[in-house]
Every structure is written in structure tokens, then in C-alpha cells.
Motif scaffolding. Structure first.
Motif, PDB file in Angstrom:
ATOM      1  N   UNK A 430     -30.118 -62.940 -22.824  1.00  0.00           N
ATOM      2  CA  UNK A 430     -29.196 -62.392 -23.823  1.00  0.00           C
ATOM      3  C   UNK A 430     -29.863 -62.309 -25.184  1.00  0.00           C
ATOM      4  N   UNK A 431     -30.559 -63.368 -25.571  1.00  0.00           N
ATOM      5  CA  UNK A 431     -31.210 -63.393 -26.878  1.00  0.00           C
ATOM      6  C   UNK A 431     -32.326 -62.363 -26.962  1.00  0.00           C
ATOM      7  N   UNK A 432     -33.099 -62.237 -25.897  1.00  0.00           N
ATOM      8  CA  UNK A 432     -34.199 -61.261 -25.896  1.00  0.00           C
ATOM      9  C   UNK A 432     -33.665 -59.834 -25.972  1.00  0.00           C
ATOM     10  N   UNK A 433     -32.623 -59.543 -25.199  1.00  0.00           N
ATOM     11  CA  UNK A 433     -32.040 -58.198 -25.215  1.00  0.00           C
ATOM     12  C   UNK A 433     -31.454 -57.901 -26.595  1.00  0.00           C
ATOM     13  N   UNK A 434     -30.769 -58.875 -27.148  1.00  0.00           N
ATOM     14  CA  UNK A 434     -30.160 -58.704 -28.475  1.00  0.00           C
ATOM     15  C   UNK A 434     -31.234 -58.437 -29.531  1.00  0.00           C
ATOM     16  N   UNK A 435     -32.299 -59.221 -29.514  1.00  0.00           N
ATOM     17  CA  UNK A 435     -33.376 -59.037 -30.499  1.00  0.00           C
ATOM     18  C   UNK A 435     -34.006 -57.650 -30.366  1.00  0.00           C
ATOM     19  N   UNK A 436     -34.219 -57.214 -29.129  1.00  0.00           N
ATOM     20  CA  UNK A 436     -34.834 -55.907 -28.915  1.00  0.00           C
ATOM     21  C   UNK A 436     -33.918 -54.781 -29.378  1.00  0.00           C
ATOM     22  N   UNK A 448     -35.824 -56.312 -20.062  1.00  0.00           N
ATOM     23  CA  UNK A 448     -35.255 -57.669 -20.003  1.00  0.00           C
ATOM     24  C   UNK A 448     -34.010 -57.703 -19.122  1.00  0.00           C
ATOM     25  N   UNK A 449     -33.197 -56.650 -19.186  1.00  0.00           N
ATOM     26  CA  UNK A 449     -32.024 -56.579 -18.316  1.00  0.00           C
ATOM     27  C   UNK A 449     -32.440 -56.567 -16.846  1.00  0.00           C
ATOM     28  N   UNK A 450     -33.461 -55.757 -16.533  1.00  0.00           N
ATOM     29  CA  UNK A 450     -33.916 -55.697 -15.150  1.00  0.00           C
ATOM     30  C   UNK A 450     -34.582 -56.999 -14.710  1.00  0.00           C
TER      31      UNK A 450
END
Length: 699
Positions: A430-436, A448-450
């Protein structure tokens, strides 16, 4: 995000002179929609503004081609474009039109405010004029021979065969696209915006204040500003557009790049009476999603207009993408070299998310990228089917088979490290997707989702509940461990719906349907938690989210493109192929005007033999030939590279126009022209029926 109370997101206004293609989607519409869906999931106050640009030369040129009116053209293509966006899930809050009355008034008022504040210069200049049609000609209305490649129908602003940027003065034998008459220069008066006056402010606001912008955006803007800005005309001579609101401006309209970005403002006015909250309050975050060809207009000209007018917020970011190519070639509407969205939707019904996924996976975020149908198929089959759909389907099948079709409970006494690792994995994702997403790195966010789906597959494979239930006795003994595994897999599946929603909204809804949860579960605050599906709840039967795409369907698309390339063969000799929806070509070549024998006798036609052939660097269509004509060897540059490989034509005899004046093409002096015949899109050398000595005359 804390400093902003509302978000205003715009996507470039496409010209309503043709359908949209996948390059448009990849360039700005899918990235913009991903960002907006993410903001909505975070419950942000966001407005997503779009519409069609219905003024300017491309509209009138399309009207001429289709023998109709500009209004009929924009009405036709507005519907096609709007329907395509809706079908692809591009979730505009409003998709407006610059032909609407509210836009005409907003643009005229904007111009008048700047005029009354003394912010324009009035200048007289000479421009090309068509004495037959009695109109001034914009660059696009002037056609002639390209000095670079010899295309006889190059436009006054660009040659669409070789791609070179031109001016009308560079064209050989320029003529009017309206009447075919030779244009003359006449004096005309226009209102100019002195952009050089805004250089100091632009350096402070943009170059010093927005170094975080993407390198391609910042670099292009810096180059323009460092080179020195010049006054730019904000009006044009035309009868199609927004009339200049001044008493002495008969036959004048606003420059399309003056009124088009104001379309974002007028569309917001049309959407909500509270439009000023989004355009005039400093706690609004304004983001323009565009392609790289619109960078200067959105980062220099429009901000300067907003600054000059006063009272408007300025863009916080302009995350422009580079260009998407198609099968190794630049997408070209004039050559019909494109994958049109309306046609894709007919050929691949209910597979919108496949295209959204592929275009985001290969998005040209930092450099031009390439779309191929083989890659489209591979990504669908290997990633969407083999990874995401496989995990969700296996989870649902095993849950029905081993847990009675209901969400199993968690048994704390048998939890292991693998079970405990699921929650931290989801929270980190969640944090990685949000940052991206916050930083407009959509490819990274999608990856990251995949990765979450890959982790789900890995977890399921390591736990192997099917082995634990190989016999009824084993299942009874291991049911608590099986329950824990499938409970975690169902929670991962629910999280995947939230993570996928910005990218693949149709797929996210499918997952919600399978899990019998309402769409409210897709709110971002629910991501990274393990309480999204309730214990004991009956779920629907398994369904595959995606299915493999048959080779035949991909072959049909490739064949369609090959047919397009064959139809475009005349472009190699200077005649552009018809664009999509253009008038059909005539069945036979129209005869040319009668000539006298003495005219023909002026031609020196000789048979030559090609002794060397090689591709011209950075020119996909050109071959450099060395032709032996007996007395000498001639260098000839010919636009046949799309039809012949160099090694295939060495040794072939050709007919050469030997007394044609030399011309430089791509810096190479071409000393003649090869005669070709065109047969249903196929180019054929014009040569003698029998081999003759090089240099033999043709009479």
C-alpha cells in the motif's frame, strides 16, 4: 497531500477531427484517470475535467476532406470520442466542448480582460493569402513539396511523410490547400502576447520553483526560456472559432491555443457553480495531464496567460508523457497507422482493462515506448491470466471445494510465520503504491499491485491446501490450517481489488461481485487490512477475471496493420495515404493534363543497375542507392525502404530519370529519381523486360 483541500485534474482536449487512438490513451488519459480514481478512493475533493477542442485548422481541413461543415465534423467526432472514453472507463466529471456558448463567453471575457489591461501588442504582418477563396491561410492550409524528402503534399508546418517541421517559406512550389492557387503575401493585423515580458517570472516560478517536475517537461521548458521567448499572435484570420471581441476585428478569431486551455475553466463552470473554488483558491492542486507535444502550451503559454489575467491558481505539476509508437513506427493519423479505440472496443468487447493494463505497463513515462500486438497478447496471457486471474480463481475454487463456499475463520492456535507475513506485505505494498502514484510513477505503482498477486500465488503455493486435503481424513486433520490459508488468500484478493481499482476498474468491480462486497470496500483506507471479507459469508462461484487471447485474434490485428502499410505505399513516393474516415480513394489513377512530344523529349530516361543499397540513418522510409548508368555511378535516395530490403534489390535493373536536378535529402545529394509502379499498394520497379546494358536509353 495535507496542504491541498481540493484537486483539479485536467486531461488534454483532443481535436474533434477524428477518433482517439491508443497513443492518446497512453499519453495522458489513462494516467490522468488512474490518478483521479486514486484520489477519489482517498475521499479527496477532486474534479476531473475534459472535453474536445473544436476550433483550429485541423477541424476545417477535415471538413474539407469530407465535403461538409466544421460543425458537422465536431458533432460527429465529439460523440465518437466521448463514447470511446466512457467505454474505456475514463471517468471525467465532465466532458465538455469548446463550441459551447459558455466556453465562447469565458474565452472572450478572458481575452477582453487582458486587452483592457493593455497586455497585448497590435502588430501588422504579411501572411499568405488565397486570392481565389479570399482568405488568409494558416500554415496548415499551405501545401507543397517537402525540401527534405520530396513529398509533394507536405503541409506548411510539417511533412507527414518524413516528419520534418517546416514553414511555408521552405516549401517548394507552395499552393493553397483550399483552391490549389499559388498564395500571395498580404498585410494583416493581429494581437500578440509579449511572452518575453514573463521570462523573469517564469524563471522564478517554473525553473526555480518546480525542479521536481519530470525531466522531459522541465528540460523542454528550460530550453525554451533560455533561448528567449518572443511575442506570439493570439488571434488568427478565420471564420471558424471564437470571434475576437473587439469592434475592429472582423474576420478574426482567437488562436486555438489561446482558447483551448481556457476550456478547462469553462468546463468547470459548466460542471459546478462552485467552479471558482477549484480555479481561484490557493489550496487547490491543479495538475495537467498531457503528451509531450503540448508541454510548451501548458507550462509556458497558459501559465503566463493565467498570471497576466490574475486570480487563478497555477499548475502544481504537468506530468507529460513521451510518445507511444506502434509496431516500431510512429503513430500517424494521416497514414491510418494507429490502433483506434472505437475499433479496439469492437474487436475486443469487455476487454477494456487488458488495454488499460498494457498501456500502463508500457507507458512512455520517460522515453518513447512501443506497443506491439505480440506484447499485448503476452502480457495478457502471462501476467493478467497467469498471475492475477490465476490467483483469484484458484482461491475461489479452493474456498468452495475445501471450505463449503464460505469465508473460513482464522484459527490463532495454528497460525504460522507465513500467515503472519501477509499483513506486513499488504501494508508495505500500500505504501509503495501510494508513493508511486503521488509522484506520477504509474508503471511502478502497477508493478507493485501485480507483486501483491505474485506474493499471493507464492503464499498459496507454499501452503498447498490441496495437499493437506488429499484425503477426507487429512482434510479433517488439517482444516484449521486450510482455513487460515484460504482466509488470508481471500483477504489478499479483496486488497487486490482496492489496489487494482485505479488501473483496472472493471476488474476491481468483478472481484467485488465475486466477494459479494459493495464498491465502498474500494476506498483507499481499507487497503492493507485483513477484515474486508466477513467470516461465514457465502461467496459467488469462481470466475476467471481474464482469459487467454487466441492467436487468430492477434493475427487479425497484425494483418490489419499490414494492409494499412500496403495502402500507405504511395506515401513513399510523396502521396500521403488517407486517414481513417477520410474519403475513399478513387478506383483508378486520374489522368494528368495532356503534354506535347517536346515536353516528353526533355526527359533523359536511362536503364541503370543497382550496385549498392543501404538504409539512410534515422529515416525509416529512405534507401541510399548507388546506380550504375554506364558512363558513371549515381547516388539516388529513394523512399522505398518500407517495401524492399537493401540486400534484395542489389543487381536489379531500374529506370532512372537521369536529368532531374539534384536535391539533398537527409543531407545526401540525390542525383536522379527511380521510376516505380504501384499495384494495389505494392511497389514494382519499372525496368526493361530483358537485361540491357547499363546506360541504355528509354524512348
Amino acid at each position: 497531500m495535507a496542504k491541498f483541500n481540493r484537486y483539479l485534474i485536467t486531461a488534454a482536449l483532443p481535436y474533434a477531427n477524428g477518433p482517439v487512438h491508443i497513443g492518446h490513451l497512453a499519453g495522458c488519459y489513462i494516467p490522468a484517470d488512474i490518478y483521479v480514481r486514486y484520489l477519489r478512493a482517498k475521499k479527496a475533493d477532486v474534479k476531473f475535467i475534459g472535453g474536445t477542442d473544436e476550433h483550429g485548422v485541423p477541424i476545417t481541413i477535415r471538413a474539407m476532406k469530407e465535403n461538409t461543415t466544421p460543425q458537422a465534423i465536431v458533432d460527429k467526432y465529439y460523440k465518437i470520442i466521448n463514447d470511446s472514453f466512457e467505454a474505456m472507463g475514463i471517468s471525467f466529471d465532465i466532458f465538455s466542448r469548446t463550441s459551447r456558448e459558455i466556453h465562447h463567453k469565458t474565452s472572450a471575457d478572458f481575452f477582453l480582460k487582458m486587452y483592457n489591461d493593455g497586455l497585448f501588442e497590435t502588430r501588422e504582418s504579411e501572411q499568405y493569402f488565397d486570392e481565389v477563396k479570399q482568405v488568409f491561410l494558416a500554415d496548415r492550409y499551405i501545401i507543397g513539396t517537402c525540401p527534405n524528402c520530396g513529398n509533394e503534399r507536405a503541409y506548411g508546418d510539417q511533412c507527414e511523410v518524413c516528419g520534418r517541421t517546416l514553414s511555408p517559406e521552405e516549401l517548394i512550389n507552395p499552393r493553397s490547400a483550399l483552391s490549389d492557387a499559388v498564395p500571395v503575401k498580404r498585410k494583416t493585423t493581429h494581437w500578440y502576447m509579449p511572452l518575453q515580458n514573463y521570462e523573469p517570472w517564469l524563471k522564478e516560478w517554473l525553473l526555480d520553483g518546480h525542479k521536481e517536475w519530470k525531466n522531459n517537461v522541465y528540460g523542454q521548458c528550460k530550453s525554451w526560456i533560455d533561448s528567449g521567448l518572443q511575442s506570439r499572435a493570439m488571434t488568427r484570420d478565420s471564420n471558424w472559432g471564437i470571434k475576437v471581441p473587439l469592434p475592429d476585428a472582423e474576420g478574426k478569431v482567437l488562436y486555438v491555443w489561446f482558447d483551448a486551455p481556457i476550456g478547462y475553466i469553462s468546463a468547470t463552470k459548466e460542471l459546478t457553480p462552485n467552479w471558482a473554488d477549484y480555479w481561484c483558491k490557493e489550496d487547490t492542486k491543479l495538475v495537467h495531464f498531457i503528451g509531450k507535444d503540448n508541454i510548451v502550451f501548458h507550462c509556458i503559454i497558459f501559465p503566463s496567460m493565467l498570471k497576466a489575467h490574475g486570480g487563478f491558481v497555477l499548475p502544481d505539476n504537468v506530468p507529460a508523457n513521451e510518445f507511444l509508437n506502434l509496431e516500431g513506427e510512429k503513430i500517424s493519423t494521416s497514414r491510418n497507422w494507429a490502433v483506434w479505440v472505437d475499433e479496439y472496443l469492437q474487436d475486443f468487447p469487455d476487454q477494456q482493462d487488458v488495454l488499460r493494463y498494457v498501456l500502463c505497463s508500457t507507458a512512455p513515462e520517460t522515453k518513447d515506448n512501443d506497443f506491439t500486438w505480440k506484447d499485448f497478447q503476452d502480457r495478457n496471457d502471462n501476467e493478467l491470466v497467469g498471475n492475477l486471474s490465476n490467483f483469484v480463481y484458484r482461491t475461489m475454487v479452493l474456498m468452495h471445494k475445501l471450505c463449503g463456499g464460505k469465508v473460513p475463520p482464522i484459527h490463532a492456535d495454528v497460525k504460522d510465520d507465513k500467515d503472519d507475513a501477509v499483513l506486513p506485505m499488504l501494508q508495505a505494498a500500500k505504501q509503495k503504491i501510494e508513493d508511486a502514484l503521488e509522484n506520477y510513477r504509474f508503471r511502478e505503482a502497477l508493478q507493485e499491485m501485480m507483486n501483491v498477486s505474485r506474493e499471493g500465488n507464492r503464499y498459496l503455493q507454499e501452503k498447498q491446501p490441496w495437499i493437506l486435503a488429499k484425503t477426507p481424513e487429512l482434510q479433517a486433520q488439517n482444516q484449521a490450517v486450510i482455513d487460515n490459508c484460504l482466509h488470508m488468500c481471500l483477504q489478499i484478493t479483496a486488497n487486490l481489488a482496492i489496489f487494482a481499482n485505479p488501473f483496472m476498474p472493471f476488474t476491481a468491480k468483478k472481484i467485488c461481485h465475486l466477494l459479494k462486497v459493495v464498491d465502498r470496500m474500494l476506498e483507499w483506507e481499507n487497503a492493507g487490512t485483513l477484515n474486508l471479507v466477513k467470516v461465514g459469508y457465502s461467496l459467488r462461484a469462481p470466475e476467471m477475471l481474464f482469459t487467454k487471447i487466441e492467436d487468430e485474434k492477434i493475427k487479425a490485428q497484425v494483418d490489419k496493420l499490414q494492409a494499412t502499410k500496403a495502402a500507405a505505399a504511395p506515401a513513399a513516393n510523396g502521396t500521403p495515404a488517407p486517414a481513417k474516415d477520410a474519403a475513399p480513394a478513387k478506383e483508378a489513377v486520374a489522368p494528368k493534363a495532356e503534354i506535347q512530344y517536346d515536353d516528353f523529349a526533355k526527359l533523359d530516361l536511362r536503364v541503370g543497375t543497382i550496385i549498392q543499397a543501404e538504409k539512410v540513418e534515422k529515416a525509416d522510409k529512405l534507401l541510399k542507392l548507388l546506380v550504375d548508368i554506364g558512363t558513371e555511378k549515381r547516388t539516388v535516395v529513394s523512399g522505398i525502404a518500407m517495401h524492399f530490403k537493401p540486400e534484395e534489390i542489389v543487381g536489379k535493373q531500374v529506370t532512372l530519370v537521369a536529368n532531374l536536378a539534384p536535391r539533398k535529402m537527409r543531407g545526401i545529394e540525390s542525383q536522379g529519381m527511380i521510376l516505380m509502379a504501384e499495384d494495389n499498394g505494392k511497389l514494382v520497379f519499372v525496368n526493361p523486360a530483358e537485361v540491357v546494358a547499363p546506360g541504355s536509353g528509354v524512348s
